[in-house]
Design a protein around this motif. Structure first.
Motif, mmCIF file in Angstrom:
data_model
loop_
_atom_site.group_PDB
_atom_site.id
_atom_site.type_symbol
_atom_site.label_atom_id
_atom_site.label_comp_id
_atom_site.label_asym_id
_atom_site.label_seq_id
_atom_site.Cartn_x
_atom_site.Cartn_y
_atom_site.Cartn_z
ATOM 1 N N ALA A 1 0.097 22.962 -1.303
ATOM 2 C CA ALA A 1 0.159 22.239 0.232
ATOM 3 C C ALA A 1 1.643 21.647 0.022
ATOM 4 O O ALA A 1 2.231 21.516 -0.952
ATOM 5 C CB ALA A 1 -0.752 21.241 0.358
ATOM 6 N N VAL A 2 2.109 20.987 1.295
ATOM 7 C CA VAL A 2 3.035 20.043 1.005
ATOM 8 C C VAL A 2 2.580 18.627 1.035
ATOM 9 O O VAL A 2 1.754 18.209 1.833
ATOM 10 C CB VAL A 2 4.068 19.970 2.440
ATOM 11 N N TYR A 3 3.237 17.821 0.099
ATOM 12 C CA TYR A 3 2.739 16.534 -0.296
ATOM 13 C C TYR A 3 3.703 15.466 -0.071
ATOM 14 O O TYR A 3 4.803 15.530 -0.105
ATOM 15 C CB TYR A 3 2.355 16.601 -1.706
ATOM 16 N N TYR A 4 3.157 14.495 0.550
ATOM 17 C CA TYR A 4 3.806 13.273 1.468
ATOM 18 C C TYR A 4 3.294 12.147 0.674
ATOM 19 O O TYR A 4 2.412 11.901 0.567
ATOM 20 C CB TYR A 4 3.656 13.330 3.033
ATOM 21 N N CYS A 5 4.266 11.099 0.775
ATOM 22 C CA CYS A 5 3.994 9.718 0.579
ATOM 23 C C CYS A 5 4.030 8.951 1.598
ATOM 24 O O CYS A 5 4.875 9.343 2.466
ATOM 25 C CB CYS A 5 4.780 9.246 -0.521
ATOM 26 N N ARG A 6 3.383 8.142 2.126
ATOM 27 C CA ARG A 6 3.228 7.084 3.109
ATOM 28 C C ARG A 6 3.285 5.610 2.449
ATOM 29 O O ARG A 6 2.464 5.394 1.676
ATOM 30 C CB ARG A 6 2.327 7.193 3.806
ATOM 31 N N THR A 7 4.074 4.587 3.279
ATOM 32 C CA THR A 7 3.578 3.258 2.763
ATOM 33 C C THR A 7 3.695 2.486 4.097
ATOM 34 O O THR A 7 3.963 3.080 5.155
ATOM 35 C CB THR A 7 4.790 2.522 2.212
ATOM 36 N N GLN A 8 3.088 1.438 4.065
ATOM 37 C CA GLN A 8 3.121 0.283 5.745
ATOM 38 C C GLN A 8 4.089 -0.854 5.062
ATOM 39 O O GLN A 8 3.644 -1.531 4.200
ATOM 40 C CB GLN A 8 1.688 0.178 5.591
ATOM 41 N N PHE B 1 0.810 -1.369 -0.006
ATOM 42 C CA PHE B 1 -0.073 0.093 -0.116
ATOM 43 C C PHE B 1 0.709 1.367 -0.092
ATOM 44 O O PHE B 1 1.911 1.383 0.572
ATOM 45 C CB PHE B 1 -0.941 0.049 1.120
ATOM 46 N N VAL B 2 0.649 2.210 -1.051
ATOM 47 C CA VAL B 2 1.189 3.415 -0.803
ATOM 48 C C VAL B 2 0.137 4.544 -1.019
ATOM 49 O O VAL B 2 -0.889 4.697 -1.947
ATOM 50 C CB VAL B 2 2.334 3.497 -1.917
#
Length: 114
Positions: free
Chosen positions: A90-97, A32-33
């Protein structure tokens, strides 16, 4: 695991940008991202997500304008942003688990202004 976002910048309303989220230290091709953004003084909010089966999901605020995709060979997830509006600034971020742990990138600034 390290995530590095890039591709932000200044763009005029109606323009496009493509953000990249490059991963190192782990294979995210089947993970997942998500992409998130944070406006000044507000909480981080979700703008796109891609699941292990390749399915994607977007909130109504960006549906039809944003597209999340993967390049597994580059271990990178992209966010194509079209028809940008000033409120997309905005400030954009990515995330993974991975194995129950959350990993975030450092963020990239997107500014939509004429």
């Amino acid at each position: 695991v390290q995530l590095v976002e890039s591709g932000g910048g200044l763009v005029q309303p109606g323009g496009s940008l493509r953000l990249s989220c490059a991963a190192s230290g782990s294979d995210i091709s089947n993970k997942f991202v998500g992409w998130y953004r944070q406006h000044p003084g507000k909480e981080r909010s979700w703008v796109a997500e891609i699941f292990s089966d390749g399915s994607t999901n977007y909130p109504d605020s960006v549906k039809g304008r944003y597209i999340i995709s993967r390049d597994n060979a580059k271990n990178t997830v992209y966010l194509q942003m079209n028809m940008l509006k000033p409120e997309d600034t905005a400030v954009y971020y990515c995330r993974t688990q991975i194995y129950g742990n959350d990993y975030w990138g450092q963020g990239t600034q997107v500014t939509v202004s004429s």
